[in-house]
Write an enzyme that holds these catalytic residues in place. Structure first.
Site, short mmCIF file in Angstrom:
data_model
loop_
_atom_site.label_atom_id
_atom_site.label_comp_id
_atom_site.label_asym_id
_atom_site.label_seq_id
_atom_site.Cartn_x
_atom_site.Cartn_y
_atom_site.Cartn_z
CB SER A 126 -0.97 0.00 1.11
OG SER A 126 -0.10 0.35 2.03
CE LYS A 168 -3.13 2.72 4.27
NZ LYS A 168 -2.14 1.67 4.49
#
Length: 215
Positions: A126, A168
């Site tokens: 990701s 993230k």
């Protein structure tokens, strides 16, 4: 006897175990350690491991990779011990004993004194387009995380969301926060959060698999 190899020091043996941890995220097998240390027999390796175990440097159990470096007192002027946290552990007990796979010695010029750090194994893709100090965050890499509970927009954070640790990009909006993936794959979506998440720290370095950080 001139033919005998010199004794290896504790530091040399621990360093080889360290390197294996960083390269593979796993402790070495006896054979891998034998090759890394350049010794002739697995018996010699076992003797060294017994010694380290008696010194309290490592813990051992049965199994090919039944070994982990414990928090050790061998931090030197140049290095310090940093815990390696297992695969995306759940819950706020990120650094609880049961989640720690072992300790590695990191150079103090990277893991600077005055802050606490941990190493986390990256799972998934990701963030595989994001770069930290020029290195991409790929599946299987170890990231060095500086522990802190706050972040600035643009920081790459380790956040706990619904009890899962995730890496993230952090962004603030008015009244909420966005945790954004940075991936070559379109399947990852930004996560919008209000208050129900906790920042565990900020990613400051990526240690790629196979990179040696111990000089």
């Amino acid at each position: 006897n001139m033919g005998r190899r010199k004794q290896l020091s504790r530091e040399e043996v621990l360093s080889a175990i360290n390197e294996a941890f960083i390269k593979r995220g796993l402790p070495p097998t006896i054979e891998e350690l034998r090759q890394a240390l350049g010794v002739g027999s697995t018996r010699t390796v076992l003797r060294y491991l017994r010694w380290l175990e008696e010194e309290g440097d490592i813990e051992r159990w049965s199994g090919a990779r039944g070994l982990r470096p414990l928090r050790s007192d061998i931090s030197t002027v140049q290095t310090r011990a940093v815990p390696v946290v297992g695969q995306s552990p759940a819950g706020p007990l990120l650094l609880a004993e049961q989640n720690i796979d072992g300790w590695v010695q990191m150079p103090k010029k990277i893991a600077r004194p005055g802050s606490e750090y941990f190493l986390l194994r990256v799972r998934g893709n990701s963030m595989n387009k994001a770069k930290v100090a020029g290195e991409k965050i790929e599946d299987g890499d170890l990231v060095l995380v500086r522990q802190q509970a706050t972040a600035n927009g643009g920081d790459i954070v380790v956040a706990l969301i619904d009890g899962e640790a995730t890496i993230k990009h952090f962004a603030r909006a008015s009244g909420y926060f966005v945790l954004k993936p940075d991936s070559t794959s379109g399947e990852h979506r930004p996560i919008v959060v209000e208050r129900d998440f906790h920042i565990q720290g900020i990613v400051v370095r990526v240690l790629e698999q196979g990179s040696a950080i111990i000089d």
